[in-house]
Each structure stands twice: as C-alpha cells, then as structure tokens.
Design an enzyme around this catalytic site. Sequence first.
Site, PDB file in Angstrom:
ATOM      1  N   ASP A   1       0.832  -1.189   0.000  1.00 18.69           N
ATOM      2  CA  ASP A   1       0.000   0.000   0.000  1.00 18.69           C
ATOM      3  C   ASP A   1       0.875   1.251   0.000  1.00 18.69           C
ATOM      4  OD1 ASP A   1      -2.700   1.328   0.546  1.00 18.69           O
ATOM      5  OD2 ASP A   1      -1.557   1.992   2.288  1.00 18.69           O
TER       6      ASP A   1
ATOM      7  N   GLU B   1       1.633  -0.513  -5.077  1.00 19.36           N
ATOM      8  CA  GLU B   1       0.704   0.560  -5.384  1.00 19.36           C
ATOM      9  C   GLU B   1       1.596   1.785  -5.576  1.00 19.36           C
ATOM     10  OE1 GLU B   1      -3.413   2.479  -3.669  1.00 19.36           O
ATOM     11  OE2 GLU B   1      -1.782   2.178  -2.256  1.00 19.36           O
TER      12      GLU B   1
END
Length: 706
Positions: free
Chosen positions: A338, A378
């Site tokens: 993330d 990401e």
Amino acid sequence: MTPGLWRTLGEQAPLWPGRNWPLGATWSPESTNFAVYSPAATEVWLCLLDDDGAGTGGERRLPLTEQSLGIWHGAVPDVAPGTRYGFRVDGPWEPDEGLRFDARTLLLDPYGRAVAGTEGAAQSVVVDPSFDWGDDAPMRRRWRDTVIYELHVKGFTRLHDRIPEELRGTYAGLGHPVVTEYLRDLGVTAVELLPVQQFFSEPALLERGTVNYWGYNPISYFAPDAAYCSTGDRGGQVTEFKQMVRSLHAAGIEVILDVVYNHTAEAGADGPTYSFRGLDDRGFYRRVPTPDGYDDTYWDVTGCGNTVNAEDPLALRLILDSLRYWVTEMHVDGFRFDLMSALTRTAGPDAVSVDMACKLLIAIGQDPVLRHVKLIAEPWDTSMDGYLVGGMPPPWVEWNDQYRDTIRDFWRGHSDGLHAVATRLAGSSDLYADDGRSAYNSVNFITAHDGFTVRDLVSYDQKHNEANGEDNRDGTDNNRSWNHGVEGETSDPDVVALRRRQVANLMATLCLSNGVPMLTAGDERGRTQHGNNNAYCQDNEISWVDWRADGEPGAWLDVYEVTRAALQLRREHHALRQRHWFEGRPAIVGGPKDLAWLHPSGREMTDDDWHDAGLRTIGMFVSGKPLREPGPRGEQQIDTSFLIWFHAGAEDVEVHLPENDWVRAGSVVLSTDPGLPAGTEVAVGATVRIGARSVVVMQESERAAG
C-alpha cells in the site's frame, strides 16, 4: 548493564538474562525470551497478564535489566503459549525532541505474533509457532499465468449460506472447500487479501459508531488480525491463518497479502499510543526536514497522520523481518504494498524525495527470500511527486491505474481515440517496455476495493457515501462512470440489460488483456455497494459479497459465466498470455504479424484511424502460429489464432473479416452480444454484424487453419 544487587547467597533471579535476538517473544517449553528495541528508554518492564485482566491485580511486572544495542531483553521460565503480555517503558517526556515515554501505558510488542483485545485494551500474546505444514511448498507461479482476486477475509464469506455459520467471515471460512472450489472454477490463481496484519479502528470512527473495515490502519506487523479468527485471540489466529493458507495452496491458489508498512494506527503526534510511539517515536516516524536540524512535526504523505521512516535501521529491519516471517513461517506467496511511494523516500536537508535506490528497495531486491516472491506496488502516495506508475524497478510489478482509466473511458464512450486503448490491451508497453520489463509488470484492473464496484460503475454517475457519516465529502469524484440513463437501481429492463452487458464487456476486456488481471471479489456476480465508492467503514451488507443464487433478484450470474469463460480461454491458450511483447511483425518468415489491429472495414488501422475520436470499434488479431517465445526446452510453440472485437458504439456495427493466407475460418467462442452467440461459425471475407456495446471473441478453427 548491571542487573542489580543480590540480597542473599543462593538467590534465584525471576528473570533470566536471555538474549537480544530475535526481537519479540520466542517461546520454548523451558522459557520464553523477550526482546524489545527502545534505545532512549531509561527503564523497561515486561508485564505478564493473567486472566483477571490488565489491572494491577492481574499484572506481573518484571524489570528488563539486560540491554545491548538499544534492545532490552530477558527470558522467563514456564510461560505458557496464550499468555498475554506487554511492555511499560519509562524515559524522558520531551515531545519536541520526539521522546514520548510514559510508563502508565501498556505497549504492544512490535514483533508480537498475536494480539488479544481491542483498541485501548490490547496485549500481545505468546505463541507456539509449531504447525504441521505437510508437503506444502511455494508454488512460485509465473506472473503471466497469474489471475489475482482481491478480497476481504470477512466480507467474502460473511453471507455464504453453504459455509458453517461459525466459520463465516473467518480465516477458516476462506479456507473452506466451498470457497476454494468456487475460486478454482472461476479461474483464480491467487487471492490478494485486504490487510490482515492486526489493525485498529481510528478513534473518530469509533466515536460515530463505525469501524475501519478495510484494515488500512495497522499496529502489529507480525500478527494476523484476531477479528477473523473463529477460535479466539490467544494465538489461535496464527494456527487458523496457517490452515487457511495450506487449504488454498492445496487448491492451487497462492496467497498475497496487502501490507501497510507506510503508516500505523498511532496517527499524528496527538494520536493514540499503542506501541511504536512509546518505544522509539523519534526513530520510527518521519519528521519534516529543516535546514537547521530536527523538527518534531510529523511528515505525512499517507493521509493518516504519520509516515514510517524506512530509512531508520530498526524500522527497516522490522519491515524486512516481518516480510520474511510471513513468507517463511506463514507460507504466503507475495505482497501488495500500500502506498509504496511513501516507503521509497530519502530525506535531504529540506525535502523528502522519492528514491528508487532507497534502502528498502535495495534490501528487498538482494534478500534471498523476498526477491523470489510476488512483489506488487501501489506506485503512488498522497503527494504529486509520489506518482510512480511505470517507474518501479525490477522485480516489482505495479497496479496500473492508467489501464483502469482508459478502459473505463472506452466503454462509457469517452475515448479520444483508440491508440491508448490498444496500448493498454497489449500490455502498456509505453510504461514498461523501455527499461526491459514485460507486459506482466502491469497489474490490470477495472475496479479495486477503493472505488465503485463494476456494477456501480455502470449504475451511478455520482458517489453516494452518505452512510459513511462524512456528508458525502469522502471518496473520489473522478469515477469515470456512467449510469446509462438512471441513477442507481432500476426496474427498467432495457437499462438493466445494457448495464449487465457493459459489466460483461468490462470483465471480458480485463481477462483478455495482456498483463496480469486483477478482479475484485463479487464483481463477477454483480455486487453493488449502492453507489458508495469509499466503503472503508462499512462492515455490513454494503461491503459483504452477496451470494444469492442465479434467478434471484440482484444476482448477475450471466456476468460470472462470461468472466469464467474469458479466464478459461486465457488459461488454455498461450497466445492470450504471452511473455514477450507483441512486435507487430511476423514471428516466422512469411507468417502473419503476431499482433494486428483491424478497422471495422477489415483493413489494418492507419494513422488517421488511430486519431479518429469518433471510432468506437477495434479488432485485435493475435496470431498463434507460431508464438514468438520458445517453450521451456526451446521448442516452437503453436496455438490457435484469435480475433477479438471490442465495440463500444451505441449502434450495431458491421465488421469485415479480411482475406488472408493464414486463417480461413473460425467460430465465436465468447460473446456479450445476444445476437451473435458462442458457436456461431465465421469465415474470411464475410461481414458480421456486432451488436451495440459488445465484445466478440473469434477463434480460428483447427480444421480450417492454413
């Protein structure tokens, strides 16, 4: 450090010296070694808790008298697995200097393998790591053979009536044969789990009666979240997680974790203290750099109040140790990071900048365990300079939001031309080919947990997040969606039919594009969040997957069949998942181009065609005779050829199947056009009518191949 003064001869110390490695609680039948890093502390107590609670009556405090290299340690005999513990740490209270020690707060062990309790009353748990893995081993499936399915452990099975009620929403439920059989039948090869490392809900959410459902608020990087365990929170979550992984592996499905190392649940400087802040606040969290030196203002590009300082040696060590633990002890197959950009930062005298040669990337790339697992970035954070799509170094693959946006625009009729569409369908060479990477470096997706579901993408023009309690201010406004004439659910049969066809178009396009497809759980069944595009705090039927049977209101299982068929074609034909880039030239002397783009008239696309903003139809011819890449022993690989038509126009279109020397006839093997069903025979020279807004896949007939 001198442990103290003996009072009598023959005295037995209640705490053995132990050792300063490994960090955390290491259990053995004889004793449990405890080690915790807190370099600026003046005193550290190990607190063992009995079942009377965490108050003074149920807490046994043992001062850790041994310290080396900033690590406080000691061993305690006869500590049973399941014992709860924590640390109390004393030292300076000088927030302006990043020193926030307070012995009144019981701190979680950053290396704790399990957590009991919830926010404000949580303790770490001693865990027996033993587990019978049998013959379980890493699959290491190639990226080009991978199909990712992003899901939430609880939300995926919470409403499943074929799973025992006590297992719904748990690790055990996810490992149930009903689930593994469903995923295998669909064609999934890897599940990507939304965060399962122990997380807490933000105080503001709790105050308004909601929770952090998605889990992007971690507090213990080694502990599987206890809320998903059917057997309680005293270490059973570790065993149950392992059993889930073993079951998924037995079904041929890899396990990828969505990990959140960029920030923690301790939020900003005025947030709660659970662990890291009370142990090493100055080292673990980034500060705003200044030319004059230290500034205690938290530096935040995560939007969550803090950013973990991956340059700090012990923070870096924790991240790497955690990753290795999940691979070696928990047998997971990879990670999706993330907000990866936040972890790539290095600090200068007055700025913190993205650095592709940062310590973390180098360490992972050199690590003999981590460099061989699946690594997904990401590739952005909340800052403008953190957008790194196309910029991550090998061996990383990336979430490709440019694929998402381009394909959404194409199917809603907002494309400015087909050049970008073709580039995304073929693997996004503009992003990945220039530095030697492959099409599989692009993780293609239409939707993810964050945003509309695919059904909502065709049902809403605007977000509807009122249930979140933020006056609909949260969530993106850049949805690239189209409600097809009615906002929200409708009983109009024409609108519903068009929406279902559009969802099928989006799913088929995703499954047949070059790159790694990622599906979001429930999209293949028409799951809706009723227009909520930021359901992070909705632990209810807004977020849970609906398992209604076909024929029941709301069940879109025709979409499931299209998705399943598209993934089957991908799985069975190497031509549809090639490792090498298409080159637009023959793979054999005198043969057809490996990839050709066709105008509806049957000619190859021209420069003028590529810039025709009104053109809504394109044919993608993929040759299988032969494939450019050799097989594992150098053998030439032969497959059938395909012609895939993507038609986003509002009216039917006639497409001409051009004369050629290599493919003479074929049949429709997948279609979202009811007027042109699978099984329809086609031949070169023919003109075929394709219905408005449809995907049609034509496969060469072996008996008619040239």
